[in-house]
Design a protein around this motif. Structure first.
Motif, mmCIF file in Angstrom:
data_model
loop_
_atom_site.group_PDB
_atom_site.id
_atom_site.type_symbol
_atom_site.label_atom_id
_atom_site.label_comp_id
_atom_site.label_asym_id
_atom_site.label_seq_id
_atom_site.Cartn_x
_atom_site.Cartn_y
_atom_site.Cartn_z
ATOM 1 N N ASP A 116 4.964 3.271 1.140
ATOM 2 C CA ASP A 116 5.949 2.966 0.093
ATOM 3 C C ASP A 116 7.053 2.062 0.639
ATOM 4 O O ASP A 116 7.502 1.138 -0.044
ATOM 5 C CB ASP A 116 6.559 4.244 -0.477
ATOM 6 C CG ASP A 116 5.668 4.945 -1.472
ATOM 7 O OD1 ASP A 116 4.606 4.407 -1.840
ATOM 8 O OD2 ASP A 116 6.036 6.071 -1.877
ATOM 9 N N VAL A 117 7.503 2.334 1.863
ATOM 10 C CA VAL A 117 8.525 1.487 2.492
ATOM 11 C C VAL A 117 7.971 0.082 2.691
ATOM 12 O O VAL A 117 8.620 -0.912 2.352
ATOM 13 C CB VAL A 117 9.002 2.096 3.829
ATOM 14 C CG1 VAL A 117 9.892 1.114 4.591
ATOM 15 C CG2 VAL A 117 9.730 3.411 3.594
ATOM 16 N N LEU A 118 6.753 -0.005 3.231
ATOM 17 C CA LEU A 118 6.128 -1.311 3.446
ATOM 18 C C LEU A 118 5.990 -2.081 2.129
ATOM 19 O O LEU A 118 6.251 -3.285 2.073
ATOM 20 C CB LEU A 118 4.758 -1.147 4.103
ATOM 21 C CG LEU A 118 4.745 -0.576 5.521
ATOM 22 C CD1 LEU A 118 3.311 -0.328 5.970
ATOM 23 C CD2 LEU A 118 5.481 -1.472 6.492
ATOM 24 N N CYS A 119 5.591 -1.391 1.075
ATOM 25 C CA CYS A 119 5.409 -2.047 -0.229
ATOM 26 C C CYS A 119 6.735 -2.525 -0.815
ATOM 27 O O CYS A 119 6.796 -3.606 -1.414
ATOM 28 C CB CYS A 119 4.694 -1.113 -1.195
ATOM 29 S SG CYS A 119 2.952 -0.897 -0.798
ATOM 30 N N ALA A 120 7.789 -1.739 -0.657
ATOM 31 C CA ALA A 120 9.108 -2.174 -1.137
ATOM 32 C C ALA A 120 9.500 -3.477 -0.449
ATOM 33 O O ALA A 120 10.020 -4.407 -1.088
ATOM 34 C CB ALA A 120 10.155 -1.092 -0.888
ATOM 35 N N LEU A 121 9.228 -3.567 0.845
ATOM 36 C CA LEU A 121 9.546 -4.786 1.589
ATOM 37 C C LEU A 121 8.624 -5.931 1.197
ATOM 38 O O LEU A 121 9.060 -7.084 1.101
ATOM 39 C CB LEU A 121 9.468 -4.509 3.091
ATOM 40 C CG LEU A 121 10.492 -3.504 3.619
ATOM 41 C CD1 LEU A 121 10.190 -3.140 5.065
ATOM 42 C CD2 LEU A 121 11.908 -4.023 3.464
ATOM 43 N N ALA A 122 7.356 -5.638 0.959
ATOM 44 C CA ALA A 122 6.385 -6.682 0.594
ATOM 45 C C ALA A 122 6.714 -7.306 -0.759
ATOM 46 O O ALA A 122 6.462 -8.494 -0.967
ATOM 47 C CB ALA A 122 4.973 -6.100 0.581
ATOM 48 N N ARG A 123 7.276 -6.516 -1.661
ATOM 49 C CA ARG A 123 7.610 -7.037 -2.999
ATOM 50 C C ARG A 123 8.883 -7.878 -2.995
ATOM 51 O O ARG A 123 9.137 -8.624 -3.927
ATOM 52 C CB ARG A 123 7.791 -5.878 -3.990
ATOM 53 C CG ARG A 123 6.532 -5.157 -4.351
ATOM 54 C CD ARG A 123 6.759 -4.170 -5.484
ATOM 55 N NE ARG A 123 7.821 -3.208 -5.237
ATOM 56 C CZ ARG A 123 7.651 -1.994 -4.708
ATOM 57 N NH1 ARG A 123 6.443 -1.592 -4.350
ATOM 58 N NH2 ARG A 123 8.671 -1.178 -4.551
#
Length: 170
Positions: A62-69
């Motif tokens: 979830d942290v990685l995805c927040a950054l990826a977006r």
């Protein structure tokens, strides 16, 4: 009645238990909110299984995805807001992801108290590999539900989401 009993799920059985234990208690909200909560918990477990070979847990993903977006590095507080994790959990996840080489943490130049988080190339590659696998799980869990039903369900869940956000902001 036999078909109803055969089609009963955990929430149906829980409500039946409450009817016996506390006959006057209105558990109608559990019909939806209980199912939403249970589906969420089950999905988190399944996502952890999907992501395990990549070496990350769903919360870290979830942290990685927040950054990826994001088009820019995010403050730790922005990641906390996006993921609904506590500040301590965000710090713990960021430290673990940094140690794994998936995230870079740095201090904001003009205010050293602010921590910025951004994906490394390895972190972005992990998201690009694992996100389609997560979407595949979503599709499998929604199998057998028609497009119109999915659209109606999404609209109703969006309303519940807005109500929840408004209630939390009180």
């Amino acid at each position: 009645m036999a078909a109803e009993a055969r089609d009963a799920d955990f929430i149906d059985r829980a409500r039946q238990g409450w009817r016996k234990a506390w006959p006057g208690l209105d558990t109608s909200g559990m019909e939806l909110m209980g199912r939403i909560t249970r589906i969420s918990a089950q999905t988190v477990q399944l996502l952890d299984q999907v992501l395990a070979p990549a070496g990350v847990a769903r919360a870290e993903f979830d942290v990685l995805c927040a950054l990826a977006r994001s088009e820019r590095p995010l403050r730790a507080s922005e990641v906390t807001a996006a993921t609904l994790f506590s500040s301590a959990a965000t710090t713990k996840h960021a430290a673990r992801l940094e140690q794994a080489g998936l995230v870079q943490r740095r201090r904001l130049e003009r205010d050293g108290r602010v921590v910025l988080l951004e994906l490394t190339g390895t972190g972005r590659a992990l998201v690009e590999t694992e996100m389609p696998r997560c979407m595949e799980l979503d599709r499998a869990l929604l199998e057998g539900i028609g497009e119109d039903e999915l659209a109606a369900l999404a609209a109703l869940l969006r309303r519940i989401s807005r109500n929840t956000e408004a209630y939390a902001a009180r």
